[in-house]
Design a protein around this motif. Sequence first.
Motif, short mmCIF file in Angstrom:
data_model
loop_
_atom_site.label_atom_id
_atom_site.label_comp_id
_atom_site.label_asym_id
_atom_site.label_seq_id
_atom_site.Cartn_x
_atom_site.Cartn_y
_atom_site.Cartn_z
N UNK A 124 18.96 6.95 8.81
CA UNK A 124 19.76 6.08 8.17
C UNK A 124 18.48 4.89 7.32
N UNK A 125 18.57 4.47 6.29
CA UNK A 125 17.86 3.16 5.20
C UNK A 125 18.27 2.50 5.39
N UNK A 126 17.94 1.57 6.25
CA UNK A 126 18.49 -0.17 6.40
C UNK A 126 18.44 -0.88 4.94
N UNK A 127 19.64 -1.66 4.69
CA UNK A 127 19.63 -2.42 4.14
C UNK A 127 20.31 -1.38 2.32
N UNK A 149 0.78 -1.35 0.20
CA UNK A 149 -0.27 0.17 -0.12
C UNK A 149 0.85 1.25 0.07
N UNK A 150 -0.02 2.57 -0.55
CA UNK A 150 0.53 3.60 -0.43
C UNK A 150 1.63 3.80 1.13
N UNK A 151 3.00 3.96 0.98
CA UNK A 151 3.33 4.77 2.18
C UNK A 151 3.72 3.28 2.50
N UNK A 152 3.62 2.32 2.46
CA UNK A 152 4.18 1.07 3.16
C UNK A 152 5.67 1.02 3.54
N UNK A 153 5.75 0.84 5.27
CA UNK A 153 7.74 1.05 5.45
C UNK A 153 8.15 -0.58 5.41
N UNK A 154 7.71 -0.77 5.76
CA UNK A 154 8.06 -2.57 5.84
C UNK A 154 8.68 -2.99 5.22
N UNK A 155 9.01 -4.51 4.64
CA UNK A 155 9.59 -4.92 3.83
C UNK A 155 8.84 -5.16 2.63
N UNK A 156 9.53 -5.50 1.60
CA UNK A 156 8.67 -5.70 0.09
C UNK A 156 8.32 -7.08 0.40
N UNK A 157 6.96 -7.11 0.31
CA UNK A 157 6.15 -8.18 0.46
C UNK A 157 5.00 -7.83 -0.82
N UNK A 158 5.31 -7.48 -1.67
CA UNK A 158 5.32 -7.20 -3.05
C UNK A 158 6.32 -8.11 -3.67
#
Length: 344
Positions: free
Chosen positions: A268-271, A132-141
């Motif tokens: 800092x953006x993880x990964x 969903x828009x604004x999702x900050x978690x892992x890339x589930x897509x």
Amino acid sequence: MRILVIGGTWFLGRAVVEDALRQGWAVTTFNRGRSGSDVPGVEPIHGDRTDGDDLARLASHGPWDAVIDTSAGELPPRAVLAGARALEPVTCQYVYISTASVYAGWPDEPLRVGDAVLDGPPDADEDYGRNPAGWLGPNLHYGRQKAGAERAVVTVFGPERSWILRPGVILGPGEYVGRLPWWLRRAVRGGRILAPGDPRKAIQPVDVRDVARFALGVAQRTGGGVHNVTAPIGRETMSDLLQLCLDTTGSDGQLEWVPDAVLLESGVTQWTELPLWRTHEGVWLIDASTAYEVGLTCRPLAQTVADTWAWLQSGGLPVPHPRAAAHGIAPEKEAAILATAARK
């Protein structure tokens, strides 16, 4: 052995092809001819795997003992399903390179084969499971798409003729994402180097050549199976990796370890900004014991680092990829974080 490699011109696909040729196998490759050059010695077939006519033309060049699919990363499951159906009559088994991201618990939980996998139908299109828009978690897509592609292969070939390989992070010569190359180049710049988190944090990246050798190994076996493909848990640490980068490049840089909390407070953006740094508990706790039981061997990280540096020094260039642009922290931001950490 006579095999078909879907892809075969860059990074993992090229490593598979080169290793197979060294073993004296007959290798056919299928790709669009746009990313990298064909390896001398293969039978190259150019076409679009989403085009039914191209798939039929490809199948006419069979039969093969095995298909090794290294290029389905951006394809929806239904495209993998169509390709598997076209190739099933002319190949004995299908080796599909998937990802640890298919697990529902990734990257928060320790993972082993048999753990729950994300939803993803074998005939899903590219829109299925979008974040969903604004999702900050892992890339589930991404994980759902790859899980659907796994199911597509098994739907056609059955579990007894399907090998599903789930690597974690793959490093080594030819890496296109730029994780290890960034750290090596950062080591060369020297000075004060922002080292992320706990230096004792275990990591388990796997060398691309070891993944390739394992894929070729299972292609010779019968019975099918699912395997995680990573280096052993706890064998090496983040400190080992960064010190190897300094030693390999002859750098006089100084590692300055900054706690996770400071990095998170600094945005800092993880990964990506500090490649391979992630605070999630399960990211480096992927059990690959079933793969070791059927032949996976993982060379020391020191060899991966040294060989990647040698590749870069020889003028090696990865195939351009949009993911590479996201990796690496700006020098100004790095300096600001080091200054903040020094005051704490």
